[in-house]
Structures are given as structure tokens and as C-alpha cells.
Design an enzyme around this catalytic site. Structure first.
Site, PDB file in Angstrom:
ATOM      1  N   GLU A  26       0.851  -1.198   0.000  1.00  0.00           N
ATOM      2  CA  GLU A  26       0.000   0.000   0.000  1.00  0.00           C
ATOM      3  C   GLU A  26       0.885   1.246   0.000  1.00  0.00           C
ATOM      4  O   GLU A  26       1.914   1.293   0.648  1.00  0.00           O
ATOM      5  CB  GLU A  26      -0.886  -0.008   1.251  1.00  0.00           C
ATOM      6  CG  GLU A  26      -1.857   1.165   1.325  1.00  0.00           C
ATOM      7  CD  GLU A  26      -2.681   1.173   2.603  1.00  0.00           C
ATOM      8  OE1 GLU A  26      -3.755   1.789   2.605  1.00  0.00           O
ATOM      9  OE2 GLU A  26      -2.243   0.559   3.606  1.00  0.00           O
ATOM     10  N   LYS A  64      -9.767   1.579  -2.504  1.00  0.00           N
ATOM     11  CA  LYS A  64      -9.988   1.062  -1.153  1.00  0.00           C
ATOM     12  C   LYS A  64     -11.371   1.472  -0.652  1.00  0.00           C
ATOM     13  O   LYS A  64     -11.731   2.655  -0.672  1.00  0.00           O
ATOM     14  CB  LYS A  64      -8.889   1.608  -0.233  1.00  0.00           C
ATOM     15  CG  LYS A  64      -8.933   1.090   1.197  1.00  0.00           C
ATOM     16  CD  LYS A  64      -7.750   1.686   1.963  1.00  0.00           C
ATOM     17  CE  LYS A  64      -7.709   1.228   3.414  1.00  0.00           C
ATOM     18  NZ  LYS A  64      -6.549   1.819   4.112  1.00  0.00           N
ATOM     19  N   CYS A  81      -5.382  -3.203   2.675  1.00  0.00           N
ATOM     20  CA  CYS A  81      -5.123  -2.946   4.097  1.00  0.00           C
ATOM     21  C   CYS A  81      -6.359  -3.117   4.988  1.00  0.00           C
ATOM     22  O   CYS A  81      -6.766  -4.232   5.273  1.00  0.00           O
ATOM     23  CB  CYS A  81      -4.488  -1.564   4.266  1.00  0.00           C
ATOM     24  SG  CYS A  81      -3.584  -1.357   5.834  1.00  0.00           S
TER      25      CYS A  81
END
Length: 284
Positions: A47, A120, A161
Site C-alpha cells: 500500500e 480502497k 489494508c
């Protein structure tokens, strides 16, 4: 006797990205060269691979809409140069409306073509027991698309994440055909020590997928510290590789992992979750 086919290799690139995208790009270039030389067909970055910087004013000089972002074009060029596929981990881009940023992954083919994009979904808005406070939604807009893309390693489901903590996303990825899942991350040390390994193994076991998680690691220029331990986990929950939490003085750690094509089917046949769901008498 005919030899069994050799499984394709994935390359996990663990980094300590800083506040200068050009420096980070140089690290990625060298890591991809090593990955290609080692026989990998696809490299996976962490990330925020090109830029980690909590200072929004300072980082703004490097943030642009995707169509205007020279750093993404540079990553496409590296895929062509080294002739391997690339999962960019994620990079910060300006949203199309120009108001907030997005945390976006790209899957780039060996010819430089972008095959998939994923923003995300879940924003890391938390105050941890350690006292750390993170409010991603103050600067970033969450995505709204579930993405699976064909790659040389199989059907790859995309996540980033904090998405790791939402198992319903991974069920949706499997329903769309995923046989392996990317979870690039920049995990905090405190949450990594508590939850990283168990959550990664859980996502692999419950989906019957390989999980490939390239991670940020160490002390970063903007003051944060990340946990590291880039992981590859097979569909049975076995940790195939762990890059550890110490960069040992280098700016990247490369881990090569074979991805056995039939492993997902074997795990799903042994524990037939889909059949059990179909036979239950209650809908959740």
C-alpha cells in the site's frame, strides 16, 4: 515419467516507502528487476508504494488525477521494461471531482496495459489503544466497486489494508470467481502484532484462496512506523512465506512464492462451504 509443471512465481516486495516518489520508484525498479530475474510472472507492491506522507500539504505536489499522474505511467513503463505483471499495491490519486483523494490499486500487464483498478472501500478511521489516531476519511473517499481480474496467477480479487477486517468483501470476491487475493498494506505495529497473521490466515481459510500481502515495513520519513511481515498464505491457511519485520538495512525485501493452481479447488472440496451454505435453513 513426465515432470509436473512448475507453479508460477509471485514476488512480494516489502518496502519502507518515503516522501519522495522518485526514490521509491527507483527502489521498485530494482525490486522488479530482481523479481524478473528470479522467474516471477507478477510482482506485488505494498500500500502507498510510491508515496507515504502524512503531511497533506507537502504530499499535495505529488497527487494528481489518474489521467495526469506521471508516476502511474512510470509504473506501467516498469512492467514493460521488466516484462512481468505488476500489482501496484496502491497509490494516492486525486479523485475525479478534485475534492478528496482515493487510495487506488492497479493491475498492470507485462505490456504496460492497465487491466484493473480498485479504490480502497473501507477507510481507516480509528483511535488505537496505543494512542495513535487515524482519520483516512478526512482526506480520502472510499471506493464502491468489487474487482476481480484475470492474471497469470489466477483470478485475482483486489483489496487494500483495512479492508482485511471485513470478511463480507472477501466472500463477494469469491462469488465473483477469485482464486487468490491481494491485500497490500501499511499496517501499524500495534495492530500488526495483535492481528496481522491471524486475519490473513482467516481470510485465506474462509475463502479457499491464496492471500498475497505485500507490506510496508520500518521507520518512514513522515514519522510513522509500519509492521512489515509481507505474507503469502495458501488456501488451507499455511503460511508459505513471511518477510519478517526487519529490513536489515535495505530499502526492499523480495520474497518469491510459488502459486499452485489447484490449491484453491482442493481446499474448497475438502471444506465445501458453498454446499453447506446452500443446504442451510436460514438466511443471514
Amino acid at each position: 515419467m513426465n515432470a509436473l509443471p512448475t507453479p508460477p512465481l509471485a514476488a512480494l516486495v516489502q518496502m519502507t516507502s518515503g516522501i519522495d516518489p522518485a526514490t521509491n520508484l527507483g527502489t521498485i525498479d530494482r525490486a522488479m528487476a530482481e523479481a524478473a530475474a528470479g522467474g516471477a510472472v507478477m510482482a506485488f507492491l505494498p500500500e502507498m508504494s510510491l508515496l507515504i506522507d502524512r503531511d497533506r500539504a507537502r504530499s499535495a505536489a505529488h497527487i494528481a488525477r489518474e489521467t495526469d499522474n506521471a508516476w502511474l505511467s512510470a509504473l506501467q513503463g516498469l512492467a514493460q521494461k521488466h516484462r512481468i505483471w505488476l500489482h501496484t499495491g496502491s497509490i494516492a490519486l486525486l479523485a475525479d471531482d478534485g475534492k478528496r483523494r482515493v487510495n487506488r490499486s492497479h493491475v498492470i500487464a507485462a505490456d504496460g496495459d492497465i487491466r484493473a483498478r480498485y479504490d480502497k472501500i473501507h477507510m481507516f478511521d480509528v483511535t488505537l489503544p496505543s494512542g495513535e489516531n487515524w482519520q483516512e476519511s478526512a482526506a480520502y473517499a472510499g471506493g464502491d466497486m468489487i474487482v476481480v481480474v484475470a492474471t497469470p496467477l489466477g483470478q485475482l480479487g483486489l483489496s487494500i489494508c483495512y479492508d482485511l477486517r471485513f470478511p463480507e468483501l472477501y466472500r463477494a470476491l469469491v462469488d465473483r470467481g477469485a482464486t487468490l487475493i491481494a491485500i497490500p498494506a501499511a499496517f501499524t505495529v500495534s495492530t500488526g502484532e495483535a492481528h496481522w497473521h491471524v486475519l490473513m490466515r482467516a481470510r485465506a481459510i474462509e475463502t479457499g484462496c491464496h492471500v498475497l500481502a505485500a507490506a510496508q515495513c520500518g521507520q518512514h520519513d513522515d514519522g510513522r512506523q509500519t509492521y512489515g511481515h509481507s505474507l503469502a498464505v495458501d488456501p488451507w491457511g499455511v503460511v508459505l512465506a513471511d518477510a519478517g519485520g526487519d529490513m536489515e538495512g535495505g530499502d526492499y525485501t523480495l520474497t518469491l512464492v510459488p502459486i499452485t493452481g489447484g490449491a484453491a479447488n482442493s481446499a474448497r472440496q475438502a471444506i465445501p462451504l458453498d454446499r453447506s451454505r446452500a443446504n442451510r435453513n436460514i438466511d443471514f
